[in-house]
Each structure stands twice: as C-alpha cells, then as structure tokens.
Scaffold this motif. Structure first.
Motif, PDB file in Angstrom:
ATOM      1  N   PRO A 136       0.848  -1.200   0.000  1.00 48.90           N
ATOM      2  CA  PRO A 136       0.000   0.000   0.000  1.00 48.90           C
ATOM      3  C   PRO A 136       0.887   1.255   0.000  1.00 48.90           C
ATOM      4  O   PRO A 136       1.997   1.245   0.529  1.00 48.90           O
ATOM      5  CB  PRO A 136      -0.795  -0.111   1.308  1.00 48.90           C
ATOM      6  N   SER A 183      -3.315   3.739  -2.463  1.00 46.08           N
ATOM      7  CA  SER A 183      -4.201   3.384  -1.358  1.00 46.08           C
ATOM      8  C   SER A 183      -4.944   4.611  -0.857  1.00 46.08           C
ATOM      9  O   SER A 183      -6.106   4.531  -0.440  1.00 46.08           O
ATOM     10  CB  SER A 183      -3.384   2.772  -0.211  1.00 46.08           C
ATOM     11  N   VAL A 398      -4.942   4.784   6.151  1.00 40.02           N
ATOM     12  CA  VAL A 398      -4.288   3.701   5.403  1.00 40.02           C
ATOM     13  C   VAL A 398      -4.002   2.514   6.320  1.00 40.02           C
ATOM     14  O   VAL A 398      -4.242   1.348   5.950  1.00 40.02           O
ATOM     15  CB  VAL A 398      -2.989   4.218   4.757  1.00 40.02           C
ATOM     16  N   ASP A 402      -5.387  -1.386   6.135  1.00 43.05           N
ATOM     17  CA  ASP A 402      -4.475  -2.528   6.113  1.00 43.05           C
ATOM     18  C   ASP A 402      -4.844  -3.540   7.198  1.00 43.05           C
ATOM     19  O   ASP A 402      -4.828  -4.758   6.958  1.00 43.05           O
ATOM     20  CB  ASP A 402      -3.044  -2.028   6.307  1.00 43.05           C
TER      21      ASP A 402
END
Length: 409
Positions: A136, A183, A398, A402
């Motif tokens: 990412p 991302s 982000v 994840d």
C-alpha cells in the motif's frame, strides 16, 4: 499516533528551500520527526547532497539515500520525451533503473508502516516494485499536474502546439493511471481534492500547506518604501508567467499611478534575460534570497499576479504570515480561505491589480490593518504542526484499511 517507520520518496532534495514544494517537504519532515516518526528519505535529484544538505536533513531523517537524475539533455531523456507513451515530466523523472533497484531493496529490507510517494510524475520508477510487494502507498499531489500546462505550453512555438496537446493528453492519462493505484491520495486544497477524487479509490485527504509562524512573526513591512515584492521559483512556469504578465500589463499601469513604486523580484533561477528585457531602474532583480523575512521587512506590498498553478501558494501564505499586505488574483489565494478585502485584496485583471496596489500604497493605515488580519488568519489555521496532524490522519486511514484486510485474510 505511535511512531511509524516511513519510507518517503521525492524527485528533488527538500534543502535548500528554493520553492514552495521544497518548503512543504522540509517543514513536514521536521514536524513528523519531532513527533517521533522514523523517516527514510529516497531522493532522485539533479543536485548533490552536499555537507550543507546533509546537516540540514540529519536531525529529521534517519536515513537519506540520494541518487543522481540524468541530465535533461541526455539522449535517453530526449528520446523518451519524444516517443514514450508517458508525459514529458514523467519521462524526465522516470526510467531510472538504479532508483528502481534501490527502492526494491528498501521494500525488501523491512516492513514499512507507510510508503509515501510525492508527485504522480515521480511514480514510474516505483510502480513495478509496489505491485510485486503488494505494498500500500500514499500518493501526495501538490497540484493537479495535468492542469498546469497552460503556463508552459502557451509559450511554445506554433509548430510545437500539436505535441503540446498530445503531452497534455498523456499527462491526464498518466495521472488517472497513478491515482487509481494509490491506497490514499493526499491533496493540498479542497478544490484539488474534488478534482482528483474522480480518479481515486476513495476521497482524497487534504493536507494544507503551512507557514513558519514564528519565523515570520517579527516582520514589520515598510509601508513607506513603495517596494512591491514577488517571490518565486522560476523553474516553475506559473511563476515565470506571473512576472512577465506583471511587467507587460500591470506595471505600466501602476507606474502611471505611482511613479516612485519599485518592483522587487526575488527567487531561485531568475532568468538572466529579464534584466536585459526590462531595464527600468525601478526594478530590483534580486534573485535568490536566503532570509525571506529581511526582504519582506523592506517591502510595502506583495503582488501575486498568478494566473496558473493550482494547489495553494506558499509564497502568498508566507506573505500573509508576515503581515505583508497582499494583492492577488483569485488563483493566487486558492486554498487559503482568505476573505477578499479583509485579509487580502483580490483582482483578476491588470487594471484592477494596479489600482489595488496603488490604493494600499496611498492608504498605509488600511494596509497595516489588513496585514494584521492576514497574520492572525494564518496563525490560526496554517501552522506546520497542524498540517502534520492532517498528514497523520491520512496515515491512520491507510493503516486502518491494512488492518481490516489482514483480519479478513
């Protein structure tokens, strides 16, 4: 936020500060490091990381890796600029095998909490490695790059215009390609975020530009000096356009109203031809200055004759922070939340700009009050620490994604 391990890539060194983009990079690096984040900075640059650069970045960067960028006149650059499917600026910064290898090694060496790529035009060397590692990444766009061409292409000879249109088309296609892979995309203004959002997986986060509030706090503009200031990096076409438009259209009108007014032009890469083209002794071609508050203190007004650019203009933000009365186009104040007539005067044609500057020179009390309101506005909203908090919010988004993906795996 707990300290993060951040791998950050840039297509230039953030020191010395010779442009708004470099100022943004340096101050955010410093703010993030002060919060405990460990930053590895990977740079492809046309300048070397000499001792001064190393000393300036060492307190904020755990590891600095700098690779040379090939010359613009290198045959490989010229060939790809003409025949690549990628836009001109991307070919200049792309097709860099050594940079790709170094990035691959860094991805393989350890786990990174955040990988951050600055500018879509610098993305090409990293694309394959990011895909292989399923890594990412955060993409930061300082402008909507595909909209910046007018200031550059408009000066091309007529015979080259078809290539200019082709390059703009390549630019829009590349931008869409890169933004679709990120991302998360970070924009500098709400306006840019709205435009970029059409091409992203999720709405972009906004991380505004800031100002060194303490650094500009001591500036006291000299309203009696009749000096009108502009500062810019003249490797950036919108700044070149601003000075040339000012000289050709604004200053003849302003000198008719204020014969004693002086134009002070500062900044990196000042074109030598300007000194021969405009020889009026009331113009001070100063070039790069290493201490901006000094020249701000010698000036009466800041003239932001910016017709292109996008993003938010750090030079304007810094003038506002210094309580320097500002006359600007609407474009020059984009993303700064300034109210026309309160914190700055806004004009979008040459006659109106000349009239606005003349009015401030004739009414110093009004100019002082406007400058003080501008300083208060910037102090309340545009401190670099507040910008770092905005960037951490993007990181948190982000990381949350994840964690969700890992939980579902």
């Amino acid at each position: 936020m707990k300290p993060l391990r951040i791998l950050l890539t840039m297509p230039y060194l953030p020191w010395p500060i010779t442009s708004g983009g470099k100022a943004r990079e340096y101050h955010l690096l410093r703010a993030l490091a002060q919060r405990g984040h460990e930053i590895t900075l990977l740079v492809q640059a046309k300048t070397q990381a000499d001792a001064d650069v190393q000393a300036a970045l060492a307190p904020w960067v755990k590891e600095l890796v700098v690779l040379p960028r090939r010359s613009l006149k290198d045959p490989r650059t010229l060939w790809r600029a003409a025949f690549s499917s990628l836009p001109l600026l991307t070919t200049v910064n792309g097709h860099a095998p050594a940079l790709t290898r170094q990035f691959e090694q860094l991805l393989a060496r350890q786990h990174w909490d955040i990988v951050q790529i600055e500018h879509s035009y610098g993305f090409q060397p990293f694309e394959a490695a990011l895909q292989r590692h399923r890594q990412p990444f955060v993409l930061v766009e300082h402008n909507v790059e595909s909209e910046l061409g007018a200031a550059t292409y408009g000066k091309w000879p007529v015979w080259a215009r078809p290539f200019a249109r082709y390059d703009q088309w390549r630019g829009r296609r590349w931008e869409q390609h890169v933004l679709g892979q990120a991302s998360l995309v970070v924009a500098v203004t709400e306006s840019d975020a709205h435009k970029l959002g059409a091409w992203t997986q999720r709405p972009p986060h906004v991380v505004t530009n800031g100002a060194d509030i303490q650094g500009f706090a001591g500036v006291q503009p000299d309203l009696a000096s009749k000096r009108v200031l502009f500062v810019g990096n003249y490797e950036y076409a919108p700044n070149v356009d601003a000075v040339e438009w000012a000289m050709e259209a604004i200053w003849p009108r302003l000198w008719a109203l204020q014969p004693e007014a002086r134009f002070v032009v500062c900044g990196h890469a000042l074109p030598p031809a300007w000194r021969q083209r405009w020889t009026d002794p009331r113009i001070e071609w100063r070039g790069y200055v290493d201490h901006l508050p000094t020249v701000q203190s010698q000036s009466a007004v800041f003239l932001a004759a910016l017709r292109f650019g996008g993003g938010s203009k750090l030079k304007v933000l810094e003038a506002l922070a210094a309580s320097l009365p500002v006359v600007s186009t609407t474009e020059g104040l984009s993303g700064l939340g300034v109210t026309a007539g309160e914190q700055a005067m806004v004009a979008d044609n040459a006659e109106a700009m000349a009239q606005a500057v003349s009015h401030l020179l004739d009414h110093p009390e009004q100019a002082v009050q406007m400058g003080l309101r501008a300083r208060a506005h910037v102090t309340a909203r545009f401190d670099w620490q507040a910008c770092a908090t905005q960037l951490e919010a993007a990181y948190a988004a982000v990381l949350a994604d994840d964690r969700r993906e890992q939980a579902c795996a």
